[in-house]
Design a protein around this motif. Structure first.
Motif, PDB file in Angstrom:
ATOM      1  N   ALA A 106       0.605  -1.148  -0.076  1.00  0.00           N
ATOM      2  CA  ALA A 106      -0.183   0.003  -0.170  1.00  0.00           C
ATOM      3  C   ALA A 106       0.840   1.326  -0.005  1.00  0.00           C
ATOM      4  N   GLN A 107       1.909   1.302   0.748  1.00  0.00           N
ATOM      5  CA  GLN A 107       2.940   2.239   0.962  1.00  0.00           C
ATOM      6  C   GLN A 107       3.415   2.672  -0.423  1.00  0.00           C
ATOM      7  N   ILE A 108       3.758   1.640  -1.267  1.00  0.00           N
ATOM      8  CA  ILE A 108       4.521   1.665  -2.541  1.00  0.00           C
ATOM      9  C   ILE A 108       3.482   2.195  -3.723  1.00  0.00           C
ATOM     10  N   LEU A 109       2.218   1.762  -3.779  1.00  0.00           N
ATOM     11  CA  LEU A 109       1.345   1.872  -4.608  1.00  0.00           C
ATOM     12  C   LEU A 109       0.459   3.184  -4.588  1.00  0.00           C
ATOM     13  N   LEU A 110       0.171   3.455  -3.196  1.00  0.00           N
ATOM     14  CA  LEU A 110      -0.843   4.692  -3.059  1.00  0.00           C
ATOM     15  C   LEU A 110      -0.074   5.817  -3.896  1.00  0.00           C
TER      16      LEU A 110
END
Length: 130
Positions: A106-110
């Motif tokens: 999530a931290q990479i894709l958001l």
């Protein structure tokens, strides 16, 4: 941050789905930019430069994923092959500590998703004002 315990299954590698999502969001960003702002010679030149820059970033990400796949895993570390559901239940090891793999994804894709959605909104506004 999760406590660092060698007994818990963990990984340092991203799942293939995360790399595919990164590529998909980059393509979405480029398509939104071209559809919203690709009218005229000067914008086309700038969009070509931006497209080539994004292509370089995607190529580096794909190469990173390819090298990561071939890298040896530490003994006892969990692999990244298999279902995404199994991978996201693992702990993901970063330079600053461990966190759940789902949180790492999530931290990479958001941020990438926010940029792609934002460019889509800018393109829709630009098309509506024509």
């Amino acid at each position: 941050m999760l406590p660092k315990s060698p007994d818990l299954p963990h990984t340092r590698s991203l799942h293939r789905f995360v790399y595919e999502a990164m590529v998909g969001l980059a393509v979405w960003f480029v398509l939104s930019a071209w559809l919203g702002f690709g009218a005229g010679a000067y914008p086309d030149y700038l969009l070509t430069v931006v497209t080539l820059f994004i292509l370089g970033v995607v190529a580096l990400s794909l190469l990173s994923g390819r090298f990561d796949r071939h890298r040896r895993m530490r003994p006892g570390a969990a692999g990244t092959r298999g279902a995404f559901g199994a991978w996201k239940a693992l702990d993901f090891e970063t330079a600053t500590g461990r966190l759940k793999a789902s949180e790492a994804a999530a931290q990479i894709l958001l941020p990438l998703a926010a940029i792609a959605f934002g460019m889509t909104l800018f393109a829709l506004i630009a098309l509506a004002s024509i």
